[in-house]
Design an enzyme around this catalytic site. Sequence first.
Site, PDB file in Angstrom:
ATOM      1  N   GLU A  34     -44.943  33.978 -32.296  1.00 48.53           N
ATOM      2  CA  GLU A  34     -44.803  35.531 -32.100  1.00 48.53           C
ATOM      3  C   GLU A  34     -43.490  35.963 -32.462  1.00 48.53           C
ATOM      4  O   GLU A  34     -43.092  36.841 -31.640  1.00 48.53           O
ATOM      5  CB  GLU A  34     -45.344  35.566 -30.757  1.00 48.53           C
ATOM      6  CG  GLU A  34     -46.633  35.325 -30.324  1.00 48.53           C
ATOM      7  CD  GLU A  34     -47.101  35.815 -28.787  1.00 48.53           C
ATOM      8  OE1 GLU A  34     -48.158  35.951 -28.759  1.00 48.53           O
ATOM      9  OE2 GLU A  34     -46.356  35.851 -27.900  1.00 48.53           O
TER      10      GLU A  34
HETATM   11  C1  TNX Z   1     -48.992  34.135 -25.631  1.00 42.59           C
HETATM   12  S1  TNX Z   1     -49.180  31.362 -26.485  1.00 42.59           S
HETATM   13  C2  TNX Z   1     -47.730  33.704 -25.476  1.00 42.59           C
HETATM   14  C3  TNX Z   1     -47.141  33.833 -24.223  1.00 42.59           C
HETATM   15  C4  TNX Z   1     -47.686  34.834 -23.384  1.00 42.59           C
HETATM   16  C5  TNX Z   1     -49.156  34.252 -23.320  1.00 42.59           C
HETATM   17  C6  TNX Z   1     -49.896  34.846 -22.478  1.00 42.59           C
HETATM   18  C7  TNX Z   1     -47.663  31.603 -26.664  1.00 42.59           C
HETATM   19  C8  TNX Z   1     -47.358  30.438 -27.369  1.00 42.59           C
HETATM   20  N1  TNX Z   1     -47.107  32.857 -26.246  1.00 42.59           N
HETATM   21  O1  TNX Z   1     -45.723  34.294 -24.599  1.00 42.59           O
HETATM   22  O2  TNX Z   1     -47.139  34.574 -22.169  1.00 42.59           O
HETATM   23  O3  TNX Z   1     -49.776  34.607 -24.538  1.00 42.59           O
HETATM   24  O4  TNX Z   1     -51.172  34.672 -22.300  1.00 42.59           O
END
Ligand code: TNX
Length: 667
Positions: free
Chosen positions: A312
């Site tokens: 992300e």
């Molecule tokens: C996505 S999955 C994220 C996390 C969040 C989560 C909440 C991922 C690698 N990153 O930073 O906490 O969703 O469900």
Amino acid sequence: MALSFWLMRVLLPFAAVMALHAQNLMPLPAGITPGQGQLQIDESFRVAFTGYREPRLDAAAGRLARLVAARTGLILSGAAQGSATLEVRCAGAGEKVQGIREDESYRLEVTPRGARLEAATPAGVLRGFATFAQLVELDAAGFRVPAVRVDDRPRFPWRGLTLDVSRHWMPMDVIRRTLDGMWAVKLNALHLHLSDDQGFRIESKRYPRLQGMGSGGYYFTQDQVREIVAYARDRGIRILPEFDMPGHTSSWFPGYPELAAGPGPHEVPRGFGVLDGCMDPTREETYRFLDGFIGEMATLFPDEYFHIGGDEVNGKWWNANPRIQEFKRAHGMKTNEDLQAYFTKRVQGIVAKHGKKMVGWDEIMHPDLPRGIVVHSWRGANSLAQAAADGFSAILSNGWYLDLMQHTDQHYLVDPLAGAAASLTPEQKSRILGGEACEWAELITAENVDARIWPRTAAIAERLWSPADVRDVDSMYRRLAVVSSELEWLGLEHASSFHLMVMRLAGTHDPAPLALLANVVEPVKEYQRHNSRKYTTTTPLNRLVDVARPESAVARDFAKLVDGYIASRTGAGEIRSRLTAWRANAARLAPVLRDSALLAEAAPLSQDLAALAAAGLQALTTLEAGNHAPAGWVDQQLALAKGAAQPRAELLLSVVPPVRKLIEAAR
Ligand code: TNX
């Protein structure tokens, strides 16, 4: 005995054989052969070692005895004479640092005269102890273990749990409890998500402003980390550290603004979501820093793997930074994905230099990366299969996000080798090492974390340990209830925290009416809570939604009753008594709601439950009399049910669907 076992396997489906002789086991073993009779468990219970021995094994035997004592209430005599109840033969020491190829298999043979456990390594002994502990049961003759032979080994070598200690801090006792629970269900990797935007949770001696300015004082000291690593090893569990980068890094920047791709001043953010904060991948200084930091952490965490996150990155800071734009042009990089791939490759070199294999989320996947790395799939079965097809090792977490408040069966039926992976070659499949349940902590605290992890994680553990054809949902739920209470005996607080939090909400009132309501509501699913208000790290998580369990067992049970009634007109009395209690509850709960600032928002739920129960009772009465309800009445009640199905106070009334069925049946 073996012959009769094979006969039974021919006559009965595998799951049915299991159900007869392993009703308390979770995960179910790979092979189980029922025997004749039972082994008595009394105060003379004792474990003895005849083969290889090491302090870790002695400690494990001590813990097993304490667990047996706790569950039975027996006061063990501790006498070393006489034959041992459980004789253990371990062939030799395991790996110095437990790796993913550690032999965890074991064989356990229980007869009325004694039990014998054989394993190649201490890790196998630890798995066998977990099985033995679950086999102890109470019957009319006392506490006993049924005669049985268990031949067991895991389906996947990587069976983990991700725990986010950044968004909300999780102190040492949470970590210890979590590891105890993981041992009980044969999980073998605790992945600590140690840094994120909202907190940097580990002491660095080389870069002390990381925890100094990024943690608010909530972080693990290096001594504590060593304690966690040792505690985990004692239970046959690896500790995998994650330092998420280049995104999810806002908490690094107050102390070390030179790492940031964007301008200061930098603060540790309190809000959640995909934030803009990310590292500057163009400066050599960034890599010198990471070399120093990763080097320090690589000695602290002995595990062969090192997780660098990678998820992300929204790229906003990169787009806004002229120097970074210039760097991209100069290096012929077209996209931010290219830039991240450059960063990932540089970091992979650093991780490898410090003797580790890199793990990262889906986004790290790139053709130029060496195939020894592990892709951690949060996006789904397709990217998992893609990684394995491209020659990478891979683990799955998509489908196992505990923070999304899904029901256990949804998690349980997710399989790393299903979907796109099913059409991989055997060699490609073998690169899928397993997976991890994930507990992201935006909306959990140390107070309710156990109830968010357990008991659902036990079902995911079964998926990762047991043979692929172990998929009977009813059997899973039956055994989950048993394992849930075992976990409480081990010190997990998923049940006790529920009661404490209900009592807080009820103030000085009798908590029973509130517990009744709490038992039939569930938090809204997926990311809906974030739509209803702006949560931050300092928002109190002390409301009914924070107490309510992700899955209402009461509702599941009630739905079964209703299905049974509609199919064969049985169980009307049970249904009536539940509906009657729900209808009466609103009046009992009213004074509690009135006197609690935390509960004002729950009043409509209580009203809805009563109204719904009244409708259900009328429908039942109609059905019992063999009558049909007037269409107008039915439509009116269905409208009521529709209203009651709307989320209120971020909660769902989970008995709406079965009551709606009753109403419809009365039409
Ligand atoms: C996505 S999955 C994220 C996390 C969040 C989560 C909440 C991922 C690698 N990153 O930073 O906490 O969703 O469900």
